[in-house]
Design a protein around this motif. Structure first.
Motif, short mmCIF file in Angstrom:
data_model
loop_
_atom_site.label_atom_id
_atom_site.label_comp_id
_atom_site.label_asym_id
_atom_site.label_seq_id
_atom_site.Cartn_x
_atom_site.Cartn_y
_atom_site.Cartn_z
N SER A 143 0.86 -1.14 -0.09
CA SER A 143 0.02 0.11 -0.08
C SER A 143 0.99 1.17 -0.03
N ASN A 144 2.03 1.25 0.35
CA ASN A 144 2.98 2.31 0.55
C ASN A 144 3.66 2.18 -0.77
N ALA A 145 4.43 1.48 -1.30
CA ALA A 145 5.22 1.14 -2.43
C ALA A 145 4.28 1.64 -3.69
N ALA A 146 2.88 1.31 -3.80
CA ALA A 146 2.16 1.71 -4.91
C ALA A 146 2.06 3.13 -5.23
N GLN A 147 2.38 3.79 -4.09
CA GLN A 147 2.40 5.14 -4.14
C GLN A 147 3.63 5.82 -4.62
N LEU A 148 4.70 5.30 -4.94
CA LEU A 148 6.15 5.58 -4.96
C LEU A 148 6.49 5.43 -6.46
N LYS A 149 7.50 6.38 -6.89
CA LYS A 149 8.22 6.31 -7.98
C LYS A 149 9.60 5.64 -7.71
N PHE A 150 10.22 4.76 -8.08
CA PHE A 150 11.38 4.17 -7.63
C PHE A 150 12.48 4.19 -9.03
N ALA A 151 13.55 4.75 -8.79
CA ALA A 151 14.66 4.82 -9.61
C ALA A 151 15.78 3.87 -9.60
N PHE A 152 16.13 3.13 -10.51
CA PHE A 152 17.41 2.44 -10.69
C PHE A 152 18.35 3.22 -11.34
N VAL A 153 19.63 2.66 -11.63
CA VAL A 153 20.85 3.45 -12.23
C VAL A 153 20.42 2.96 -13.71
N ASN A 154 20.85 1.84 -14.24
CA ASN A 154 20.67 1.22 -15.41
C ASN A 154 20.78 -0.19 -15.51
N PRO A 155 20.28 -0.82 -16.35
CA PRO A 155 19.97 -2.36 -16.28
C PRO A 155 21.32 -3.06 -16.03
N THR A 156 22.44 -2.79 -16.62
CA THR A 156 23.64 -3.24 -16.25
C THR A 156 24.56 -2.90 -15.24
N SER A 157 23.88 -1.90 -14.10
CA SER A 157 24.77 -1.44 -13.11
C SER A 157 24.35 -2.46 -11.91
N THR A 158 25.79 -3.13 -11.46
CA THR A 158 25.66 -3.88 -9.96
C THR A 158 25.06 -3.38 -9.13
N SER A 159 25.72 -1.96 -8.57
CA SER A 159 25.05 -1.31 -7.20
C SER A 159 23.84 -0.53 -7.44
N GLY A 160 23.57 -0.37 -8.83
CA GLY A 160 22.41 0.36 -9.11
C GLY A 160 21.11 -0.40 -9.65
N HIS A 161 21.36 -1.51 -9.90
CA HIS A 161 20.30 -2.51 -10.12
C HIS A 161 20.32 -3.84 -9.86
N LEU A 162 21.50 -4.56 -9.96
CA LEU A 162 21.53 -6.10 -9.80
C LEU A 162 21.37 -6.41 -8.27
N VAL A 163 22.18 -5.67 -7.58
CA VAL A 163 22.27 -6.05 -6.07
C VAL A 163 20.65 -5.51 -5.23
N PRO A 164 20.48 -4.40 -5.65
CA PRO A 164 19.11 -3.98 -5.12
C PRO A 164 17.98 -4.83 -5.30
N ARG A 165 17.93 -5.19 -6.41
CA ARG A 165 16.90 -6.23 -7.01
C ARG A 165 16.87 -7.77 -6.39
N LEU A 166 18.23 -7.87 -6.37
CA LEU A 166 18.27 -9.24 -5.63
C LEU A 166 18.04 -8.98 -4.16
N TYR A 167 18.39 -8.01 -3.60
CA TYR A 167 17.88 -7.84 -2.14
C TYR A 167 16.43 -7.87 -2.15
N PHE A 168 15.66 -7.15 -3.03
CA PHE A 168 14.28 -7.14 -2.92
C PHE A 168 13.57 -8.32 -3.02
N ASN A 169 14.15 -9.29 -3.89
CA ASN A 169 13.94 -10.49 -4.15
C ASN A 169 13.84 -11.31 -2.68
N SER A 170 15.01 -11.30 -2.15
CA SER A 170 15.19 -11.64 -0.74
C SER A 170 14.06 -11.22 0.41
N LEU A 171 13.41 -10.15 0.08
CA LEU A 171 12.26 -9.73 0.96
C LEU A 171 10.99 -10.17 0.51
N GLY A 172 11.02 -10.83 -0.63
CA GLY A 172 9.79 -11.26 -1.38
C GLY A 172 9.22 -10.57 -2.43
#
Length: 314
Positions: A143-172
């Motif tokens: 309900s909180n996230a549905a109101q928010l705009k999220f910014a990644f760096v670019n699709p091939t960035s490790t710290s700006g995309h891959l690691v944060p996305r994997l972290y999100f995956n670990s949270l479900g």
């Protein structure tokens, strides 16, 4: 009918075999060594300049013609490795993990700030101070996230995309696109941080090191964004080579970079542009494939990791 003695036939066959090996060796020696450079830290112009200096240094040390290719994306360089169009690859962490999952390559060396340990960096999640969420638990709540705009760096960035996305995956949060109101890409760390600082995005991911540098240089105020999460250290991507490349040549390439600080100080600035580096001097240390296991383990399986990598780089 004249019969040629066996000893002459044998001698002729040996001569032909030796000649063939000699010709193959000559052709191999004359074939240029192709180097691909693709890191998400530097611009194309910076990679072009660095490539010219690196090629001149390697030609001198290896006594071989060096050809430098500058693919725009990591997945393009990975494909070049698969197609054997590139012998040596300068990869970021993201690109190396993807390449090593699909191609037989050996990590040779990694940049270092002290000639002992590889240089590492961190990923982080930041938010604009006026964004109502306060913790990661608030981000997880739909309900909180549905109101928010999220910014990644670019699709091939490790710290700006891959690691944060994997972290999100670990949270479900296995598919952030359906969790947040909107997902955008800032194309580089600086732009992404500024988008969040100016509230063009509510929160996002970036390099923690780049964020600290911007604040230290007063490019943004220390109060412009708030940090929600910081990752464990991420080892920089290596310079890697095809496994099938001649062992003596790979050893010579490694030595060229290990001795670079003393032999070619003019390369210092170039390497600082290609990777996340800290300290007054850039060194290299021998790379180990196991240094990248922590990121691999963030995914539930290698297949999941490759799927994520390929999906967001196609």
């Amino acid at each position: 009918m004249n019969i040629i003695p066996k000893k002459y036939i044998k001698a002729a066959l040996i001569f032909c075999w030796a000649s063939t090996l000699f010709c193959v060796s000559i052709a191999s020696a004359q074939r240029p060594l192709v180097v691909g450079i693709s890191t998400d830290v530097s611009s194309l112009k910076e990679r072009q300049k660095a490539g010219e200096i690196i090629a001149a240094y390697l030609e001198k040390k290896l006594h071989k013609k060096i050809v430098v290719l500058l693919p725009q994306k990591n997945n393009e360089l990975v494909q070049m490795l698969k197609d054997k169009k590139v012998d040596i690859a300068f990869l970021n962490t993201f690109g190396y993990i993807l390449a090593a999952a699909e191609v037989a390559i050996d990590p040779l060396v990694v940049v270092s700030a002290d000639a002992r340990q590889p240089t590492a960096y961190k990923s982080c999640l930041i938010k604009h101070p006026n964004t109502k969420i306060k913790t990661i638990a608030d981000v997880v709540k739909k309900s909180n996230a549905a109101q928010l705009k999220f910014a990644f760096v670019n699709p091939t960035s490790t710290s700006g995309h891959l690691v944060p996305r994997l972290y999100f995956n670990s949270l479900g949060l296995n598919y952030t696109e359906s969790h947040f109101k909107e997902i955008i890409f800032g194309n580089n760390h600086t732009n992404t941080i500024r988008q969040i600082a100016s509230h063009k995005a509510d929160l996002g991911a970036c390099s923690y090191d780049d964020l600290q540098k911007m604040m230290a240089a007063e490019k943004i105020s220390k109060k412009a964004v708030e940090v929600l999460w910081v990752s464990s250290p991420i080892v920089n991507g290596p310079i890697a080579a095809h496994t099938q490349l001649d062992k003596s040549l790979k050893a010579a390439i490694s030595q060229a970079f290990l001795k670079m600080p003393d032999n070619a100080p003019q390369l210092q600035a170039a390497f600082k542009k290609l990777w996340h580096t800290s300290g007054k001097k850039t060194y290299f240390v021998k790379a180990q494939n196991t240094w990248y296991d922590p990121i691999r383990k963030m995914a539930s399986s290698l297949e999941e990791l490759v799927l994520i990598l390929n999906y967001y780089t196609d």
